[in-house]
Motif scaffolding. Structure first.
Motif, mmCIF file in Angstrom:
data_model
loop_
_atom_site.group_PDB
_atom_site.id
_atom_site.type_symbol
_atom_site.label_atom_id
_atom_site.label_comp_id
_atom_site.label_asym_id
_atom_site.label_seq_id
_atom_site.Cartn_x
_atom_site.Cartn_y
_atom_site.Cartn_z
ATOM 1 N N GLN A 17 0.842 -1.195 0.000
ATOM 2 C CA GLN A 17 0.000 0.000 0.000
ATOM 3 C C GLN A 17 0.882 1.252 0.000
ATOM 4 O O GLN A 17 1.926 1.293 0.658
ATOM 5 N N PRO A 18 0.528 2.257 -0.801
ATOM 6 C CA PRO A 18 1.342 3.490 -0.824
ATOM 7 C C PRO A 18 1.466 4.086 0.570
ATOM 8 O O PRO A 18 0.614 3.880 1.438
ATOM 9 N N ARG A 19 2.526 4.866 0.749
ATOM 10 C CA ARG A 19 2.773 5.513 2.036
ATOM 11 C C ARG A 19 2.795 7.032 1.853
ATOM 12 O O ARG A 19 3.195 7.535 0.802
ATOM 13 N N CYS A 20 2.375 7.721 2.874
ATOM 14 C CA CYS A 20 2.314 9.193 2.842
ATOM 15 C C CYS A 20 3.701 9.763 2.559
ATOM 16 O O CYS A 20 4.693 9.337 3.172
ATOM 17 N N VAL A 21 3.767 10.727 1.640
ATOM 18 C CA VAL A 21 5.066 11.299 1.283
ATOM 19 C C VAL A 21 5.687 12.089 2.435
ATOM 20 O O VAL A 21 6.903 12.248 2.494
ATOM 21 N N ARG A 22 4.862 12.589 3.341
ATOM 22 C CA ARG A 22 5.383 13.336 4.485
ATOM 23 C C ARG A 22 5.585 12.450 5.706
ATOM 24 O O ARG A 22 6.322 12.815 6.610
ATOM 25 N N HIS A 23 4.918 11.318 5.735
ATOM 26 C CA HIS A 23 5.044 10.370 6.849
ATOM 27 C C HIS A 23 5.226 8.963 6.272
ATOM 28 O O HIS A 23 4.238 8.229 6.109
ATOM 29 N N PRO A 24 6.439 8.598 5.896
ATOM 30 C CA PRO A 24 6.681 7.307 5.224
ATOM 31 C C PRO A 24 6.255 6.092 6.050
ATOM 32 O O PRO A 24 6.106 4.997 5.495
ATOM 33 N N ASP A 25 6.047 6.260 7.345
ATOM 34 C CA ASP A 25 5.651 5.120 8.178
ATOM 35 C C ASP A 25 4.141 4.898 8.178
ATOM 36 O O ASP A 25 3.646 3.982 8.843
ATOM 37 N N ARG A 26 3.386 5.706 7.408
ATOM 38 C CA ARG A 26 1.932 5.598 7.411
ATOM 39 C C ARG A 26 1.418 5.132 6.044
ATOM 40 O O ARG A 26 1.441 5.904 5.075
ATOM 41 N N PRO A 27 0.925 3.892 5.945
ATOM 42 C CA PRO A 27 0.277 3.445 4.707
ATOM 43 C C PRO A 27 -1.010 4.232 4.494
ATOM 44 O O PRO A 27 -1.698 4.608 5.441
ATOM 45 N N THR A 28 -1.343 4.526 3.229
ATOM 46 C CA THR A 28 -2.549 5.285 2.940
ATOM 47 C C THR A 28 -3.098 4.937 1.562
ATOM 48 O O THR A 28 -2.326 4.615 0.638
ATOM 49 N N ALA A 29 -4.384 4.992 1.454
ATOM 50 C CA ALA A 29 -5.033 4.781 0.160
ATOM 51 C C ALA A 29 -5.494 6.103 -0.442
ATOM 52 O O ALA A 29 -6.139 6.121 -1.492
ATOM 53 N N LEU A 30 -5.169 7.203 0.215
ATOM 54 C CA LEU A 30 -5.583 8.517 -0.235
ATOM 55 C C LEU A 30 -4.461 9.215 -0.988
ATOM 56 O O LEU A 30 -3.282 8.875 -0.818
ATOM 57 N N SER A 31 -4.818 10.205 -1.781
ATOM 58 C CA SER A 31 -3.814 10.967 -2.521
ATOM 59 C C SER A 31 -4.336 12.363 -2.793
ATOM 60 O O SER A 31 -5.552 12.617 -2.744
ATOM 61 N N CYS A 32 -3.431 13.272 -3.075
ATOM 62 C CA CYS A 32 -3.776 14.655 -3.388
ATOM 63 C C CYS A 32 -4.348 14.722 -4.806
ATOM 64 O O CYS A 32 -3.733 14.197 -5.742
ATOM 65 N N THR A 33 -5.486 15.346 -4.975
ATOM 66 C CA THR A 33 -6.099 15.436 -6.305
ATOM 67 C C THR A 33 -5.408 16.466 -7.186
ATOM 68 O O THR A 33 -5.723 16.563 -8.373
ATOM 69 N N ARG A 34 -4.455 17.167 -6.639
ATOM 70 C CA ARG A 34 -3.738 18.161 -7.441
ATOM 71 C C ARG A 34 -2.412 17.616 -7.948
ATOM 72 O O ARG A 34 -2.135 17.667 -9.142
#
Length: 306
Positions: A17-34
């Motif tokens: 699962q992708p990880r937050c670019v600012r918090h690499p230790d946090r998996p996330t399914a969300l992303s910036c629409t910009r």
């Protein structure tokens, strides 16, 4: 080449699962629409379309022109608080309280108060070097009624004027109005002892008239109030007409310089040039007022043999 925020293939062959670019230790399914980069809930903010990351919001803030009033002051969101007006009222009340404590008299606080004696505007004393009287007199009042009338007028007129002009311009116009009132007294009322915030209040009345003209609205109501106060100044003994008129002219002229500087719209460089021209015009009004005071000081020193 790697894509920040994305890992390689896991041991079982499925992509992680992708990880937050600012918090690499946090998996996330969300992303910036910009920008499309993965981001956690903490790093995303609601937008008109989708949600933007805090980095995109910060970058956009640097290029977006902030909303400003017609005078160029920052437009504050919500219900703006006229802090400077309240501070000025507080200063006037405080100085009045000091003179009352020193004199022991609420109505005749000017008698027996060292502060009142040293700050009241008396042209021969200014000519002798007591320059503090030029501005200090604008914070003194003869009794509680004089104080209440001026503070009520300042509360009514000052709030809207402060919001339109902005705090720094508002303070400048207020002080220049006191200076203009003192200059007029020095020029035309040499033997009088004057004090009060009336010169500054008249200056703010002139400022409001100029603001209404700049907004292409009728200044009639303000001009009627000014005319009524001028009549009162002429008909009631003991009121400094020249102090009022001097403050009115100085306040109106300073505000006109700030409000009608050309180039208020356009590129950032043009807007900065307009602001510089406005402040330059206000400085010119200040120089003229100071010049009148200096000239009268020299004349009085020669006449009185100082």
């Amino acid at each position: 080449m790697t894509n920040p925020g994305w890992g390689g293939v896991s041991g079982d062959g499925t992509p992680p699962q992708p990880r937050c670019v600012r918090h690499p230790d946090r998996p996330t399914a969300l992303s910036c629409t910009r920008c499309g980069r993965p981001a956690c809930v903490e790093c995303l903010r609601p937008a008109a379309v989708g949600q933007h990351c805090v980095d995109c919001i910060a970058a956009d803030a640097k290029t977006t022109r902030s909303a400003r009033t017609v005078a160029g002051a920052p437009l504050r969101t919500g219900l703006p608080t006229p802090i400077v007006t309240y501070v000025l009222i507080g200063l006037n009340v405080l100085i009045y309280a000091i003179t009352v404590l020193q004199s022991g008299n609420v109505a005749n606080n000017h008698l027996g108060s060292p502060l009142f004696t040293s700050w009241a505007l008396w042209p021969p004393a200014v000519a002798d070097g007591d320059l503090v009287r030029v501005l200090g007199s604008g914070f003194l009042h003869f009794g509680a009624v004089h104080l209440l009338v001026n503070m009520f007028a300042l509360w009514v007129i000052g709030r809207d004027t402060e919001i339109i002009l902005g705090r720094s311009r508002y303070v400048a116009v207020y002080l220049v109005s006191i200076l203009g009132g003192s200059a007029a007294v020095m020029a035309f009322q040499v033997n009088a002892v004057t004090a009060g915030a009336s010169g500054a209040v008249f200056g703010l009345m002139g400022a409001q008239a100029v603001i209404l003209l700049r907004l292409k609205r009728s200044p009639g109501p303000v001009l009627a109030i000014i005319a009524l106060n001028v009549i009162i100044s002429v008909t009631i003994p003991g009121i400094s007409l020249w102090g009022h008129l001097g403050g009115l002219v100085a306040g109106a002229a300073a505000t006109a310089a700030l409000m009608f500087a050309p180039g208020s719209l356009g590129t950032p460089a043009e807007r900065q040039k307009a602001r510089n021209l406005g402040w330059g015009g206000l400085a010119a009004v200040t120089v003229v007022s100071v010049g009148v005071i200096a000239l009268r000081m020299a004349q009085l020193r020669a006449e009185l043999g100082m």
